[in-house]
Design a protein around this motif. Structure first.
Motif, PDB file in Angstrom:
ATOM      1  N   PRO A 113       0.781  -1.243   0.000  1.00  0.00           N
ATOM      2  CA  PRO A 113       0.000   0.000   0.000  1.00  0.00           C
ATOM      3  C   PRO A 113       0.815   1.297   0.000  1.00  0.00           C
ATOM      4  O   PRO A 113       0.780   2.041   0.974  1.00  0.00           O
ATOM      5  N   PRO A 114       1.553   1.590  -1.052  1.00  0.00           N
ATOM      6  CA  PRO A 114       2.346   2.822  -1.017  1.00  0.00           C
ATOM      7  C   PRO A 114       1.498   4.079  -1.137  1.00  0.00           C
ATOM      8  O   PRO A 114       0.467   4.066  -1.812  1.00  0.00           O
ATOM      9  N   GLU A 115       1.965   5.114  -0.475  1.00  0.00           N
ATOM     10  CA  GLU A 115       1.354   6.415  -0.711  1.00  0.00           C
ATOM     11  C   GLU A 115       2.114   7.017  -1.893  1.00  0.00           C
ATOM     12  O   GLU A 115       3.349   7.060  -1.868  1.00  0.00           O
ATOM     13  N   HIS A 160      11.819   3.097  -2.180  1.00  0.00           N
ATOM     14  CA  HIS A 160      13.209   2.888  -1.784  1.00  0.00           C
ATOM     15  C   HIS A 160      13.420   1.434  -1.367  1.00  0.00           C
ATOM     16  O   HIS A 160      12.484   0.624  -1.391  1.00  0.00           O
ATOM     17  N   GLY A 171      13.704   0.063   1.383  1.00  0.00           N
ATOM     18  CA  GLY A 171      12.824  -0.405   2.457  1.00  0.00           C
ATOM     19  C   GLY A 171      11.510  -0.910   1.891  1.00  0.00           C
ATOM     20  O   GLY A 171      10.983  -1.948   2.304  1.00  0.00           O
ATOM     21  N   SER A 185       9.161  -4.707   1.846  1.00  0.00           N
ATOM     22  CA  SER A 185       7.725  -4.894   2.002  1.00  0.00           C
ATOM     23  C   SER A 185       7.120  -5.553   0.753  1.00  0.00           C
ATOM     24  O   SER A 185       6.230  -6.406   0.850  1.00  0.00           O
ATOM     25  N   LEU A 234       0.063  -6.664   6.305  1.00  0.00           N
ATOM     26  CA  LEU A 234       1.430  -6.649   6.829  1.00  0.00           C
ATOM     27  C   LEU A 234       2.002  -5.242   6.756  1.00  0.00           C
ATOM     28  O   LEU A 234       1.993  -4.615   5.713  1.00  0.00           O
ATOM     29  N   CYS A 235       2.468  -4.758   7.886  1.00  0.00           N
ATOM     30  CA  CYS A 235       2.986  -3.382   7.889  1.00  0.00           C
ATOM     31  C   CYS A 235       4.164  -3.276   8.837  1.00  0.00           C
ATOM     32  O   CYS A 235       4.509  -4.234   9.533  1.00  0.00           O
ATOM     33  N   THR A 236       4.776  -2.117   8.870  1.00  0.00           N
ATOM     34  CA  THR A 236       5.988  -1.963   9.673  1.00  0.00           C
ATOM     35  C   THR A 236       5.643  -1.614  11.132  1.00  0.00           C
ATOM     36  O   THR A 236       4.530  -1.182  11.440  1.00  0.00           O
ATOM     37  N   LEU A 267      13.309  -2.032   7.115  1.00  0.00           N
ATOM     38  CA  LEU A 267      14.684  -2.192   6.658  1.00  0.00           C
ATOM     39  C   LEU A 267      15.335  -0.816   6.720  1.00  0.00           C
ATOM     40  O   LEU A 267      14.806   0.159   6.174  1.00  0.00           O
ATOM     41  N   THR A 287      16.184   6.021   4.627  1.00  0.00           N
ATOM     42  CA  THR A 287      15.069   5.361   3.949  1.00  0.00           C
ATOM     43  C   THR A 287      13.780   5.995   4.452  1.00  0.00           C
ATOM     44  O   THR A 287      13.059   5.424   5.249  1.00  0.00           O
TER      45      THR A 287
END
Ligand code: ATP
Ligand code: MG
Length: 564
Positions: A35-37, A43, A45, A49, A232-234, A265, A272
């Motif tokens: 799910p990128p904004e 990058h 990191g 994901s 799944l998220c950070t 990461l 990052t």
């Protein structure tokens, strides 16, 4: 990717998913999402994901990973980023199988969900100013206070929320907030904002909306709408999980995905964070998002990294809940490992020093055979023209050699790679500056592919024929920052202050073996004894080739740091 897949890796997330499949928890399905904004380029990191979300989907039969643009903040988002993100995911070798979604496409549905929350008495319109909000919010040590607007009637809230949408109020004057608990030890649960007023054109919905849903509210509902099984998220979202679950519980949605957090990461000597990387771009500290020094996927690609090396790094770093920072050497190791087996070997002289072979006839040219790869015969061989005038690298000659020096020095011999043994007879210097202009050498005609008789010659150096070689520009890169963790501004410094002034060195007039003439960008080469290089696909032209150094052959940095 079949070769990589044969290595089975597992981690706590894959274990949870395997258990869920066994117990049929989500109807035996695995649906993940990346799910990128779209507010910047991806990058390294994000690559972690991506490898996790798409990897988990690929590994399980029928599994699928959605690509969802988390586009709730039009201020910083742009169509350009959407395209770049898609390009990068594809390059990394993953496929969302046309499951491309945008949170903004759910705006109407999200609005209707908000009405349900209001009707249930679980959300209210609040008129506090930003400053008052802060005051009422409390701190980590002190509980917050209820907003004076918290007990508005459902009717009043419905009316106000509808008028917020109808653009009757100023930006920032009203918020829709969840009614949870202002005394919660978890700040995220202290009546968080769900909607704000912001008059701003959105790249997807244009001017249709002047209220925009907040991230936490949007994310869980988007997951639910799409039937995601594992979200799944950070780790920074761990404290947001109670809110994720609260929203879905209040709305009694059919699909309630499970949020699981893993550690980010982080990479030494770089940052990052899209925001910081964007700052480097706008401040002109780098040439763009794809500057070969950037830890962006597009920067790594332009530099010459392979997708396999990036995926391999993610695999080696693994998935856990432990915060850690990855040594840059690990990334470099991954690319060396890949290129060692696939990169054709060629010769390139970065800092040319002219060598004249005095006993070799002028005008004569010999074609020497050289393999493209020492171990892989299938890569075939090339022909190297050898003639009276050659170039070797400046660093392969020392007038006053240090002990154990095995390269060229006055009166001594060295072997030319794939060629003859030569001996330095004379050093020609500029009488005024004392600068070395050229070396006069002789060659032993009896040493091609043979050991010289009665003596040992240990050193081997690379070279090109002066007349036949082609000219190129070569760009050498080093760590973007000179501090291992430029991020942590404990000393109050701006991260940009730690930029490494020597991270970029442009060499012109380099000489490459003639076979490279007309070579298309996209191939990584090993310039023997120098490192791995590839053409810069942005700046390299047929008549002015530009090569980027991807990585040196060995980790010279660790040695340097230790010596300091
Ligand atoms: P940034 O701080 O760089 O802006 P972000 O988390 O805001 O990152 P998003 O576009 O929201 O960027 O990220 C998309 C996904 O990638 C999220 O699920 C996020 O958790 C994950 N992600 C972002 N940065 C990293 C990282 N360094 N390591 C692993 N995953 C990451
Ligand atoms: Mg984010």
């Amino acid at each position: 990717m079949t070769e990589e897949k044969t290595v089975v890796t597992t981690d706590f997330i894959r274990n949870i998913i395997a258990e869920d499949l066994k117990s049929n928890k989500h109807g035996g399905k695995v649906v993940t999402r990346f799910p990128p904004e779209p507010n910047g380029y991806l990058h390294i990191g994000h690559a972690k994901s991506i490898c996790l979300n798409f990897g988990v989907a690929e590994e399980n039969e029928g599994g699928i990973c959605h690509l969802r643009f988390d586009d709730t903040n039009p201020e910083k988002e742009d169509e350009e980023y959407i395209e770049a993100i898609k390009r990068d995911i594809q390059w990394l070798g993953f496929d969302w199988q046309q499951k491309e979604y945008h949170a903004s496409h759910y705006f109407e549905q999200l609005y209707q969900y908000a009405i349900v929350l209001i009707k249930k008495g679980k959300a209210y319109v609040c008129d506090l100013s930003a400053e008052e909000m802060r005051e009422y919010r409390g701190t980590l040590k002190a509980p917050g206070k209820n907003s004076p607007y918290r007990d508005r009637s459902v009717e009043e809230n419905l009316d106000l929320f509808q008028r917020m949408r109808a653009a009757e109020f100023e930006d920032g004057s009203h918020l829709l907030r969840a009614k949870i608990d202002m005394t919660s030890p978890n700040m995220n649960m202290r009546d968080p904002a769900l909607y704000r007023i912001k008059r701003m054109t959105h790249h997807q919905t244009g001017d249709k909306w002047c209220i925009y849903p907040m991230y936490d509210y949007t994310h869980c509902l988007s997951d639910s709408i799409e039937g995601i099984t594992h979200s799944l998220c950070t780790l920074e979202f761990e404290d947001h999980r109670p809110l994720y679950d609260w929203v879905l519980d209040q709305l009694e949605v059919e699909c309630h995905p499970q949020q699981i957090e893993f550690s980010r990461l982080n990479l030494e000597y770089t940052v990052t964070s899209k925001r910081k990387l964007g700052e480097l771009v706008t401040s002109g500290s780098v040439s763009g998002w794809d500057d070969p020094r950037m830890p962006t996927v597009s920067g790594l690609r332009r530099r010459g990294y392979t997708a396999k090396a990036v995926r391999n790094l993610c695999k080696r770093v693994g998935i856990s809940k432990n915060d850690s920072t990855t040594d840059m050497a690990l990334l470099e190791d991954c690319i060396r490992e890949d290129l060692d087996s696939i990169a054709p070997r060629v010769m390139g002289v970065l800092k040319p020093l002219k060598v004249v072979i005095e006993n070799y006839p002028a005008g004569q040219v010999e074609e020497l055979q050289a393999k493209f790869h020492p171990k892989d015969e299938s890569m075939g061989s090339r022909v190297l023209p050898f003639s009276r005038e050659l170039y070797i690298d400046e660093s392969d000659f020392e007038e006053v050699p240090p002990p154990k020096y095995r390269r060229l020095t006055p009166g001594k011999e060295v072997r030319l790679r794939y060629g003859y043994v030569i001996k330095c007879e004379k050093v020609i210097k500029d009488p005024e500056t004392d600068e070395i202009l050229e070396l006069r050498c002789t060659y032993d005609a009896n040493t091609l592919g043979k050991k010289p008789e009665g003596r040992k010659v240990k050193g081997v150096i690379h070279w090109v024929s002066a007349e036949h070689s082609i000219e190129a520009e070569v760009r050498l890169y080093d760590r973007l920052f000179s501090k291992a963790s430029p991020d942590s501004g404990k000393d109050g410094s701006d991260f940009k202050e730690h930029l490494n002034p020597d991270s970029f060195l442009k060499l012109t007039g380099c000489r490459l073996e003639p076979g490279l003439l007309g070579a298309k960008p996209g191939i990584q080469y090993q310039f023997e004894r120098e490192g791995y290089f590839c053409q810069d696909h942005v700046d390299s032209k047929a008549d002015k080739m530009v090569f980027n150094r991807i990585v040196t052959l060995r980790d010279s940095w660790a040695k340097m740091v230790n010596q300091k």
